[in-house]
Structures are given as C-alpha cells and as structure tokens.
Design a protein around this motif. Structure first.
Motif, short mmCIF file in Angstrom:
data_model
loop_
_atom_site.label_atom_id
_atom_site.label_comp_id
_atom_site.label_asym_id
_atom_site.label_seq_id
_atom_site.Cartn_x
_atom_site.Cartn_y
_atom_site.Cartn_z
N LYS A 71 -6.27 -1.30 1.43
CA LYS A 71 -7.56 -1.54 0.47
C LYS A 71 -9.02 -1.79 1.87
O LYS A 71 -9.99 -1.84 1.65
CB LYS A 71 -6.97 -2.04 -0.43
CG LYS A 71 -6.02 -2.61 -1.44
CD LYS A 71 -6.09 -2.93 -2.16
CE LYS A 71 -4.94 -1.89 -3.46
NZ LYS A 71 -4.25 -3.65 -4.54
N ARG A 72 -8.38 -3.14 2.40
CA ARG A 72 -9.31 -3.35 3.80
C ARG A 72 -9.40 -2.98 5.04
O ARG A 72 -10.95 -2.58 5.80
CB ARG A 72 -9.01 -5.03 3.96
CG ARG A 72 -8.84 -6.00 2.79
CD ARG A 72 -8.74 -7.52 4.00
NE ARG A 72 -8.14 -8.26 2.91
CZ ARG A 72 -7.07 -9.08 2.02
NH1 ARG A 72 -6.19 -7.87 2.72
NH2 ARG A 72 -7.41 -9.72 1.20
N ASP B 284 -4.18 -4.90 4.93
CA ASP B 284 -3.88 -5.37 4.21
C ASP B 284 -2.82 -6.68 4.27
O ASP B 284 -2.46 -7.56 3.83
CB ASP B 284 -3.33 -4.97 2.72
CG ASP B 284 -4.77 -3.87 2.57
OD1 ASP B 284 -5.81 -4.20 2.88
OD2 ASP B 284 -4.77 -2.42 2.15
N ARG C 185 -9.68 3.95 3.78
CA ARG C 185 -9.95 2.55 2.61
C ARG C 185 -9.21 3.27 1.99
O ARG C 185 -9.30 5.03 1.27
CB ARG C 185 -11.02 2.39 2.76
CG ARG C 185 -11.09 1.50 1.49
CD ARG C 185 -12.40 0.45 2.26
NE ARG C 185 -13.84 1.10 1.40
CZ ARG C 185 -14.26 1.27 0.52
NH1 ARG C 185 -14.22 0.76 0.07
NH2 ARG C 185 -15.48 2.25 0.37
N LEU C 186 -8.33 2.88 1.12
CA LEU C 186 -7.71 3.22 0.23
C LEU C 186 -8.80 2.63 -1.34
O LEU C 186 -8.59 1.39 -1.61
CB LEU C 186 -5.73 2.49 -0.07
CG LEU C 186 -5.23 2.97 -1.37
CD1 LEU C 186 -5.64 4.06 -1.66
CD2 LEU C 186 -4.09 1.42 -1.87
N ILE C 187 -9.41 3.35 -2.16
CA ILE C 187 -10.22 3.16 -2.96
C ILE C 187 -9.87 2.33 -3.98
O ILE C 187 -9.65 1.78 -5.51
CB ILE C 187 -11.95 3.87 -3.64
CG1 ILE C 187 -12.55 4.10 -1.69
CG2 ILE C 187 -12.33 3.86 -4.33
CD1 ILE C 187 -13.40 5.25 -1.86
N HIS C 188 -8.68 3.95 -4.74
CA HIS C 188 -7.68 3.80 -5.91
C HIS C 188 -6.88 3.98 -5.80
O HIS C 188 -6.38 4.71 -4.95
CB HIS C 188 -8.46 3.97 -6.96
CG HIS C 188 -8.48 4.15 -8.06
ND1 HIS C 188 -8.03 2.80 -9.27
CD2 HIS C 188 -8.18 5.43 -9.28
CE1 HIS C 188 -7.93 3.22 -10.31
NE2 HIS C 188 -7.23 4.72 -9.85
N GLU D 275 0.39 3.45 1.10
CA GLU D 275 -0.02 2.17 2.33
C GLU D 275 1.21 2.73 3.72
O GLU D 275 0.80 2.91 5.20
CB GLU D 275 0.57 0.62 2.69
CG GLU D 275 -0.17 -0.04 0.78
CD GLU D 275 0.29 -1.56 1.09
OE1 GLU D 275 -0.92 -2.46 0.71
OE2 GLU D 275 1.61 -1.85 1.61
#
Length: 491
Positions: free
Chosen positions: A267-268, A242, A273-276, A309
C-alpha cells in the motif's frame, strides 16, 4: 583444490603450511569425513565440533579448521598436520563448499522475513515457470522443482554444504532460476555466504526467534545481512513497504549506501503500489499502480491481503527491468496457492469452510484471521497453540490476537517438545480467557468442525504443511489437512 587455495578465499594472513593437501570435500559432521576432506570443527548452540576432531582424524581428514583456539584442544596431532584456528570458520566453509560443489544457477533470489518466505519463494518459482524457465524453490516446504534430484535436509535454510551441493545439482540439471528462503539463523550462521545471489526480498519483520536472537534488534540485523553483505550492488532488491518502519528505514539506508536500486511493494509501495483489494469467492481482485501508473484490475486466485503482498513481492523480484514488469504482472492470475499457506482444506455442504495455515507468530495469526474475515458471512473460528522450547513471550500475544479477532478460539497443543503442554496452553489462555481449551489436537480440530454453521470459516493454525507433532523427542504423525478431511468425511 589445495588447502592453500581454500584459505585464499578469505582476506586473512597467509598461513604457513608445512603440508598443503589436496581437498576434494568439506565436512561439518565427523561421520561424513573421508580422505582428502577438510573438517570444519564449528561451535554450535549445543555441540562443539572440536570434540569430534578425533573421529574426523580416524576417518581420514587431511586438514582441520577450528573455531576453538588450538591451545584449548587437548588432542594430539601428527607432525605437520594442518590444523588452523579461524574465529568465523562458517564464512570460509560456505565459500569453500561453493567452490568445491561447482557452478550455481545464474539467477538465485533469496527471500527473508518473519512470515511469507515460503509463499514468496514458491510464487516466484511459479512466475518463472509460467515464462517457460526451468525453476525451483527451496525452503521450509522442501525442494520444489521438475528436476529429479535428491532434496537437501529439512531446514528453512540448509547448511552451507548441502545448499552448495543442491544449487550445483540444479545447475547441472539446467535449472537456472532458484528462489530460496533465507532464515535469520541461516544468515547469522553464514550459510548463504557462498551463494551467488542476484535478487533479495524482505517480506516483513515481527516478533519471532527471540529465544535465539534475544532482541528484536539482533533479529533484524541478522536478516538485513542479506542486503548489507550478500546482495551485490547490481542485484535486484525488493521489500514490502508496509512492514515496520524501522526495518524499512534500515533497508533504505543500506540500499542508498551501497547504490542498490530498491523496489518497494504494498500500500505504501512506490514500484508496485496496492491501490485496492476486494475479496471474491475465489480469491480477490487487486488494483495496482506500476511506477505510478494505475493498471487494470487483476483477479488474484488467492484469499487474503498477506497473500497479495507475497505475490507482489515475488513479482518485483521477477522482472529484470521495468520494461518487462507488466508482462510479469499479467501472470498473477495464473498463480496457485502454496501448500499449508491459507489453504482451503475442506468445504462443507452448508457452505462453511476450513483452512489450514502455518501461522505460528502473533503477526501471522493476525494476518490470516484479518484476511479471511471478509470471506465469511458467519463466524470466524480458530484452532491454535504455540510451540515448546521457543520464544515464550509470543504466547500471550497470540492469545490476545485470537481473543480480539476470532468469534470462537480453541487452544490446543502445537509441538510442545520438551515443555509441559499444560503450562504452554495456560500462558496463551492468560490473554484469551474465554477460549476453549482442548489439549488433544485432533479433538480440538473436531470441535472446531462441529461448531461450523452456514457461512462460518474455521482456521487451523500453526502447522500448515507439517506432518508431525513433536512431543518430547518423538515426532508423531499428524497432518492438519488430512485430519480435517478425515473428520469431515472427504479424505
């Protein structure tokens, strides 16, 4: 180790040595030179080691490597004395220091980036420790380990001699897993060239240190050296997907050219991957996808997206192969906060809280304010400043962030060093005209505390873990956390 053996550590023409001494130590400070020492006369920003050659000789140096051409050195030398010119002596210094210090830990992870290096390194140390491994982290927060060894000098990335000696001592004390911060200065000055890195991480890249690097491109190039030059192609490489697109592209290109498998998080992210993420009173609940497979929600006891992150970047550097990735992720709820990084210092009886954070760049300030906003039911108050003798361009940028993201902004002094603090505050306030200006940092923090009402959050930014305020050449004792607790009556 013979001088000729040290010279063979780099691919350069073999020097004709009339005298080939035994070398037992290397030095960059002439005062630490003794017999059988190879003195490296390096060019620095303010000093030139060539000026200290006479003192090195007096103290018993047996050989000298100079970054200043020999023809420009006016001092005379004994017959057959080995003094050699090397344009980039720093690289050889790092290799020689490593050889002389001895074996290093088997797993060494280096983290670079503008913000988040300290937290990522410490989270990685914690993850290793939670697996029963003897581990250490090394950087801005100092040396954190259970091993009883002396800490290196207080720098984000110590000089190559101190770094090599510290790593060798850790290995001798059976600490085989080390996470260290790799600053842009340290990378450009080749301090890590002798470190046997097994994993590399890149957290983000935003404006900082342009007083040294001059351009963002030069700053980026210094940091990407970690992946382009120092990480072996078999090593673990992890990045925050990100961060700015140009750095992601550069790192992806480097990895592809060198055959390095790149793990990306955020998120990317494709690996993790961080979905939420959902703020909670004690931190946040995060939902992840590991290599495309969604996992059950994880309670992370750390507030703020940027902390999530950093924790994910640490996790991606921790697992050796994908089969053990989930076992590492299950440890995330056991992480504890890092000193001076979004650290809750005070909670008042009315439910208002005060945090201390190291944010001293526009991006870091934006991240900590954005991350704490969801945790407040009232107002967000920030006390901040900017350092003297550093990149002036970031001062109005920090003022703009505070103006847009805080309900109340208080500008104060933060390590003015040799500059006039009145002018520093004015450069910040130009972009934050409605801010309250209080020069004295303690008084500014007191004003922030006095303003707190039920549900409010105060952020005292800039110093984090630091315990001093630098005015001129003097470091005055000052700890934001301690001051907050004293003023709140909970010290």
């Amino acid at each position: 180790m013979r001088l000729s053996e040290i010279l063979h550590l780099i691919p350069s023409p073999t020097a004709q040595l009339a005298y080939d001494p035994d070398i037992y130590s290397v030095a960059i400070n002439s005062r630490t030179v003794q017999k059988q020492t190879l003195f490296f006369a390096l060019k620095g920003t303010h000093l030139n080691g060539a000026d200290y050659i006479p003192q090195a000789l007096t103290n018993g140096a047996d050989a000298i490597i100079s970054e200043t051409p020999i023809s420009e050195i006016t001092h005379s030398f004994p017959d057959d004395f080995p003094i050699l010119y090397l344009a980039n002596a720093k690289h050889l210094l790092a290799l020689a220091a490593s050889q002389l210090a001895g074996p290093q830990p088997t797993s060494i992870a280096a983290i670079t980036g503008t913000n988040g290096k300290s937290s990522t390194a410490e989270f990685l140390r914690q993850l290793w420790s939670l697996q029963g491994k003897n581990a250490a982290s090394l950087g801005t927060l100092g040396l954190i380990t259970n091993a009883n060894i002396p800490p290196p000098p207080s720098l984000t990335t110590p000089d190559s001699i101190s770094l090599a000696n510290t790593l060798a001592l850790l290995a001798k004390n059976n600490v085989q897993h080390v996470a260290l911060e790799a600053s842009s200065h340290g990378l450009e000055q080749h301090r890590l060239d002798g470190v046997k890195i097994t994993a590399a991480g890149f957290s983000n890249l935003t404006r900082d240190h342009l007083d040294y690097h001059k351009t963002i491109e030069a700053y980026r190039n210094a940091k990407t050296r970690l992946f382009a030059d120092l990480l072996p192609h078999t090593g673990i490489a992890a990045i925050n997907a990100d961060m700015d697109p140009q750095t992601v592209r550069d790192l992806t290109h480097i990895a592809a050219n060198r055959g390095i498998k790149l793990r990306s998080v955020g998120k990317r992210g494709t690996s993790l991957r961080l979905i939420h993420h959902q703020p909670t009173p004690s931190g946040q609940t995060i939902t992840l996808a590991l290599n495309g497979e969604e996992l059950a929600p994880i309670d992370l006891p750390l507030p703020g997206l940027f902390q999530a992150e950093n924790a994910l970047l640490a996790a991606a550097m921790c697992w050796e192969n994908d089969n053990t990735a989930y076992d590492v992720l299950k440890l995330l709820p056991s992480l504890t906060g890092v000193r001076g990084r979004c650290e809750r210092a005070v909670e008042l009886s009315n439910g208002a809280t005060a945090y201390v954070d190291y944010a001293h760049t526009p991006d870091a300030l934006e991240h900590v304010l954005a991350s704490l906003r969801p945790h407040t039911t009232g107002r967000l108050i920030v006390v901040f400043g900017a350092g003297g003798d550093r990149d002036r361009g970031k001062r109005p940028l920090m003022g703009d962030v505070a103006s847009k993201m805080a309900d109340i902004a208080i500008i104060t002094d933060d390590n003015p060093r040799s500059e006039d603090p009145t002018l520093i505050r004015a450069e910040i306030k130009a972009a934050c005209p409605d801010a309250i200006e209080i020069a004295d940092r303690r008084a500014a923090i007191a004003a922030g505390l006095d303003a707190l009402q039920a549900g409010d959050i105060l952020v005292v930014a800039g110093k984090g873990h630091e315990q001093g305020q630098t005015v001129g050449q003097t470091v005055l004792p000052f700890d934001d956390r301690q001051v907050l607790r004293e003023l709140a009556g909970v010290a």
